[in-house]
Design a protein around this motif. Structure first.
Motif, mmCIF file in Angstrom:
data_model
loop_
_atom_site.group_PDB
_atom_site.id
_atom_site.type_symbol
_atom_site.label_atom_id
_atom_site.label_comp_id
_atom_site.label_asym_id
_atom_site.label_seq_id
_atom_site.Cartn_x
_atom_site.Cartn_y
_atom_site.Cartn_z
ATOM 1 N N THR A 5 0.845 -1.183 0.000
ATOM 2 C CA THR A 5 0.000 0.000 0.000
ATOM 3 C C THR A 5 0.885 1.240 0.000
ATOM 4 O O THR A 5 1.804 1.360 0.819
ATOM 5 N N PHE A 6 0.601 2.159 -0.912
ATOM 6 C CA PHE A 6 1.346 3.413 -1.007
ATOM 7 C C PHE A 6 0.415 4.570 -0.643
ATOM 8 O O PHE A 6 -0.727 4.631 -1.114
ATOM 9 N N GLY A 7 0.903 5.482 0.168
ATOM 10 C CA GLY A 7 0.197 6.724 0.448
ATOM 11 C C GLY A 7 0.887 7.855 -0.283
ATOM 12 O O GLY A 7 2.083 8.088 -0.077
ATOM 13 N N VAL A 8 0.164 8.549 -1.148
ATOM 14 C CA VAL A 8 0.750 9.595 -1.994
ATOM 15 C C VAL A 8 0.125 10.939 -1.650
ATOM 16 O O VAL A 8 -1.101 11.092 -1.708
ATOM 17 N N ASP A 9 0.978 11.887 -1.274
ATOM 18 C CA ASP A 9 0.523 13.258 -1.044
ATOM 19 C C ASP A 9 0.753 14.042 -2.328
ATOM 20 O O ASP A 9 1.894 14.267 -2.745
ATOM 21 N N LEU A 10 -0.333 14.451 -2.983
ATOM 22 C CA LEU A 10 -0.256 15.096 -4.288
ATOM 23 C C LEU A 10 0.155 16.560 -4.169
ATOM 24 O O LEU A 10 -0.096 17.221 -3.165
ATOM 25 N N ALA A 11 0.790 17.042 -5.229
ATOM 26 C CA ALA A 11 1.185 18.443 -5.319
ATOM 27 C C ALA A 11 1.360 18.781 -6.794
ATOM 28 O O ALA A 11 1.102 17.941 -7.670
ATOM 29 N N VAL A 90 5.274 14.883 4.603
ATOM 30 C CA VAL A 90 5.598 13.542 5.122
ATOM 31 C C VAL A 90 4.467 13.028 6.005
ATOM 32 O O VAL A 90 4.038 11.869 5.887
ATOM 33 N N ALA A 91 3.967 13.899 6.889
ATOM 34 C CA ALA A 91 2.880 13.496 7.781
ATOM 35 C C ALA A 91 1.590 13.219 6.997
ATOM 36 O O ALA A 91 0.847 12.290 7.317
ATOM 37 N N ASP A 92 1.333 14.012 5.964
ATOM 38 C CA ASP A 92 0.136 13.802 5.145
ATOM 39 C C ASP A 92 0.185 12.468 4.409
ATOM 40 O O ASP A 92 -0.801 11.739 4.344
ATOM 41 N N ALA A 93 1.346 12.146 3.832
ATOM 42 C CA ALA A 93 1.479 10.883 3.101
ATOM 43 C C ALA A 93 1.279 9.695 4.044
ATOM 44 O O ALA A 93 0.624 8.707 3.690
ATOM 45 N N GLN A 94 1.831 9.789 5.254
ATOM 46 C CA GLN A 94 1.657 8.713 6.223
ATOM 47 C C GLN A 94 0.197 8.610 6.664
ATOM 48 O O GLN A 94 -0.344 7.500 6.824
ATOM 49 N N ALA A 95 -0.467 9.742 6.848
ATOM 50 C CA ALA A 95 -1.873 9.734 7.246
ATOM 51 C C ALA A 95 -2.747 9.102 6.160
ATOM 52 O O ALA A 95 -3.677 8.344 6.455
ATOM 53 N N ILE A 96 -2.458 9.404 4.909
ATOM 54 C CA ILE A 96 -3.202 8.791 3.799
ATOM 55 C C ILE A 96 -2.986 7.278 3.792
ATOM 56 O O ILE A 96 -3.923 6.500 3.587
#
Length: 338
Positions: A5-11, A90-96
């Motif tokens: 599972t990958f969590g991706v924070d978009l930008a 970093v925190a957003d990607a982990q939260a996702i």
């Protein structure tokens, strides 16, 4: 072998990815540029990729799905509780990543390009309508300063032009010329709005689902096309009530100790679609000559606006039922228990 599972924070340019190696348990946090992100996921084995349902999310979801990955979009409100302390990429990607693995998490359906194209037309039309209203009100106000009153409404510009002609001999030429230019801008905006509506009508005639929705009383061109494009996949919602709750047409709840109090509607979700449904319901109650018994009884004991929202709620459930089950609208249809 378990799926990663990958969590991706978009930008726009710099993307943050969080994942855990399923073999070693190693936690990985990596930052990618736009081109690097594409090549990274193109080389990965089929995996689960989770992202917030924000700007460009549907584009990236279709892109990653093309590589064979399973994509899940999560509403930002459902990700926020999993952010620890400071809000960083970093925190957003982990939260996702954490939110995507919750068993009761709700996900947003990935929209296709045609559906996004229809919503684009709706957003542009909505902005043009706002600009048209602003400029029309300004003309009314400026003419009123010189003693001219203009009728309210969409078709008041002919009256404004007539009033301006009558004032041509008493006002400075620069004022007359400026207001005439403003009238021309309003007419141009009206033409642009009509052009977009013709494009939506052409798309509706080609889309079988949108054509079926128009048969529902109170559902017209705008509501049918917006509903089909907004819902995406009707199977995303388990029931019509869940869809209605998603767009904020059900009561908020507040309670403790086993006692639950129902409040006003939640007004969560898509404001635009909810507004269209409420306007359609108000039109039905105002102009329809034959209301069913349930609506007549409701009008007799509840305020008019309460009945409007109740009818909008029912319309939303009908829309979901027609899309989820591939049915056509049948007046007087009732569910019978088996």
């Amino acid at each position: 072998m378990k799926t990663t599972t990958f969590g991706v924070d978009l930008a726009k340019r710099v993307f943050q990815v969080h994942w855990v190696d399923m073999d070693t348990g190693e936690i990985n946090r990596k930052q990618f540029k736009r081109e690097q992100l594409v090549s990274f996921f193109a080389k990965q084995a089929p995996a689960l990729i989770a992202m917030e349902a924000c700007g460009s999310a549907h584009y990236w979801a279709r892109r990653f799905a093309g590589f064979g990955h399973q994509v899940r979009l999560i509403a930002p409100a459902f990700v926020r509780p999993f952010v620890k302390r400071n809000k960083t990429d970093v925190a957003d990607a982990q939260a996702i990543w954490e939110a995507a693995q919750r068993p009761e998490m709700r996900f947003v359906a990935v929209k296709s390009e045609p559906q996004q194209a229809v919503l684009t037309l709706h957003r542009v039309r909505q902005q043009l309508k706002k600009m048209h209203r602003m400029q029309t009100n300004q003309i009314h106000g400026l003419l009123y300063e010189f003693g001219a009153t203009v009728h309210r409404g969409w078709h008041s510009m002919d009256d404004a032009a007539r009033q301006l002609t009558e004032l041509a001999d008493t006002l400075p030429a620069m004022v007359i010329d400026t207001l005439r230019e403003q009238l021309q801008r309003v007419e141009t905006l009206a033409q642009d709005i009509r052009t977009i509506e013709r494009r939506l009508a052409a798309w509706q005639r080609q889309d079988e689902a949108a054509t079926r929705l128009v048969a529902i009383p109170g559902v017209g061109l705008l509501t049918s096309t917006a509903a089909v494009a907004t819902i995406g996949q009707a199977s995303t919602f388990r029931s019509g009530r869940e869809f209605s709750a998603c767009i904020g047409l059900v009561p908020r709840q507040s309670g403790t100790g086993g006692r639950v109090k129902l409040l006003g509607i939640s007004k969560r979700g898509d404001v635009y679609l909810r507004t269209l449904l409420i306007h359609g319901a108000r039109s039905v109650l105002t102009h329809s000559k034959h209301l069913d018994d349930m609506l007549q009884r409701l009008l007799a004991r509840r305020p008019f606006n309460v009945v409007v929202v109740a009818l909008a709620n029912r319309m939303a459930r009908m829309i979901w039922a027609l899309l989820a089950h591939g049915r056509t609208y049948q007046p007087g249809y009732a569910v019978h228990a088996v």
